[in-house]
Structure formats: C-alpha cells, structure tokens
Design a protein around this motif. Structure first.
Motif, PDB file in Angstrom:
ATOM      1  N   UNK A 188       0.826  -1.206   0.000  1.00 57.65           N
ATOM      2  CA  UNK A 188       0.000   0.000   0.000  1.00 57.65           C
ATOM      3  C   UNK A 188       0.864   1.262   0.000  1.00 57.65           C
ATOM      4  N   UNK A 189       1.945   1.231   0.769  1.00 58.51           N
ATOM      5  CA  UNK A 189       2.870   2.375   0.817  1.00 58.51           C
ATOM      6  C   UNK A 189       3.434   2.639  -0.571  1.00 58.51           C
ATOM      7  N   UNK A 190       3.912   1.591  -1.217  1.00 60.40           N
ATOM      8  CA  UNK A 190       4.509   1.741  -2.552  1.00 60.40           C
ATOM      9  C   UNK A 190       3.465   2.176  -3.581  1.00 60.40           C
ATOM     10  N   UNK A 191       2.250   1.624  -3.471  1.00 59.02           N
ATOM     11  CA  UNK A 191       1.169   2.021  -4.387  1.00 59.02           C
ATOM     12  C   UNK A 191       0.882   3.518  -4.299  1.00 59.02           C
ATOM     13  N   UNK A 192       1.080   4.098  -3.131  1.00 53.71           N
ATOM     14  CA  UNK A 192       0.822   5.528  -2.930  1.00 53.71           C
ATOM     15  C   UNK A 192       2.056   6.379  -3.240  1.00 53.71           C
ATOM     16  N   UNK A 193       3.157   5.719  -3.638  1.00 55.64           N
ATOM     17  CA  UNK A 193       4.380   6.456  -3.972  1.00 55.64           C
ATOM     18  C   UNK A 193       5.102   6.997  -2.751  1.00 55.64           C
ATOM     19  N   UNK A 194       4.908   6.362  -1.602  1.00 52.90           N
ATOM     20  CA  UNK A 194       5.535   6.814  -0.357  1.00 52.90           C
ATOM     21  C   UNK A 194       6.750   5.960  -0.028  1.00 52.90           C
ATOM     22  N   UNK A 195       7.727   6.592   0.593  1.00 55.12           N
ATOM     23  CA  UNK A 195       8.914   5.870   1.058  1.00 55.12           C
ATOM     24  C   UNK A 195       8.773   5.566   2.546  1.00 55.12           C
ATOM     25  N   UNK A 196       9.663   4.717   3.019  1.00 55.84           N
ATOM     26  CA  UNK A 196       9.699   4.433   4.454  1.00 55.84           C
ATOM     27  C   UNK A 196       9.993   5.724   5.210  1.00 55.84           C
ATOM     28  N   UNK A 197      10.871   6.533   4.673  1.00 54.79           N
ATOM     29  CA  UNK A 197      11.195   7.830   5.307  1.00 54.79           C
ATOM     30  C   UNK A 197       9.962   8.735   5.366  1.00 54.79           C
ATOM     31  N   UNK A 198       9.119   8.690   4.342  1.00 55.02           N
ATOM     32  CA  UNK A 198       7.879   9.485   4.369  1.00 55.02           C
ATOM     33  C   UNK A 198       7.019   9.070   5.559  1.00 55.02           C
ATOM     34  N   UNK A 199       6.865   7.766   5.753  1.00 54.71           N
ATOM     35  CA  UNK A 199       6.084   7.274   6.893  1.00 54.71           C
ATOM     36  C   UNK A 199       6.750   7.654   8.210  1.00 54.71           C
ATOM     37  N   UNK A 200       8.073   7.541   8.256  1.00 54.69           N
ATOM     38  CA  UNK A 200       8.811   7.906   9.463  1.00 54.69           C
ATOM     39  C   UNK A 200       8.524   9.359   9.842  1.00 54.69           C
ATOM     40  N   UNK A 201       8.584  10.234   8.890  1.00 55.44           N
ATOM     41  CA  UNK A 201       8.324  11.650   9.161  1.00 55.44           C
ATOM     42  C   UNK A 201       6.862  11.898   9.514  1.00 55.44           C
ATOM     43  N   UNK A 202       5.950  11.227   8.834  1.00 55.71           N
ATOM     44  CA  UNK A 202       4.520  11.368   9.105  1.00 55.71           C
ATOM     45  C   UNK A 202       4.205  11.010  10.557  1.00 55.71           C
TER      46      UNK A 202
END
Length: 112
Positions: A21-35
């Motif tokens: 799901x993360x990849x489908x939305x074009x998000x990186x692990x770092x994006x989630x970390x910051x979120x």
C-alpha cells in the motif's frame, strides 16, 4: 467443548500489505517515518517484515495516510479454538460463569 473460528492478525501478511500500500501511494519508508514523527525508521521496517504491528492509533493514522479503511490494511487468518480456551485467555472465569447470557452469546458467536 464447543469450537469457534477466532480471527487472528497475520503479522507477516499484514506487513507485506503495508509495504504494498505504501509503494502504491508512492511513499517511502522515510515518508512514513516523518509522518509518524519517529526519530528512526526501524518501526516501519518492523511493521513491513511482520516483526511487530502498528498500535491502534498508528494503524488509524496509517489508514488515513494510505486512504484505505483499517480493515484493508490488516490481513487476518482464522484459528479454531475452543470456547473455554478463548474465555480463559480474555475473560475472568468468574465473569464467564456469572452471566449466562454472556456464555450463550459466546457459544453462539459466528464470525463473518
């Protein structure tokens, strides 16, 4: 002894789903970390590997970020357990024995 299907979260499949799901939305692990405001990304990696699951509030936030309901993130599997095993794991024997309507509801519980 009555047996029922009891839903259990599959952490490895759920982690793979979070990653997809993360990849489908074009998000990186770092994006989630910051979120989430995490200092390090290890929690996200642990979720994705199935080594841990997000807390309920992090799961709720993750569902908002990924724009999917929480139940579309979680992958469940069913285990067959006896009514007595489940009652012992989650409820006081006094509670289960004191309220006949609770016993009846538990014994007649059907999973969807």
């Amino acid at each position: 002894m009555s047996m029922i299907q009891f839903p259990v979260i599959d952490p490895v499949a759920t982690g793979a789903n979070i990653c997809r799901l993360r990849k489908d939305r074009g998000l990186t692990v770092r994006d989630l970390q910051h979120y989430f405001g995490f200092e390090e990304p290890q929690a996200i990696y642990k979720w994705q590997r199935g080594q841990s699951l997000p807390s309920v509030d992090n799961l709720y936030a993750l569902s908002a970020l990924l724009q999917v309901p929480m139940n579309e993130i979680i992958i469940s599997t069913s285990h067959i357990v006896s009514c007595e095993q489940q009652a012992a794991a989650c409820c006081s024997g006094l509670f289960m024995g004191t309220f006949p309507q609770v016993q009846w509801a538990w014994q007649n519980f059907k999973t969807a």
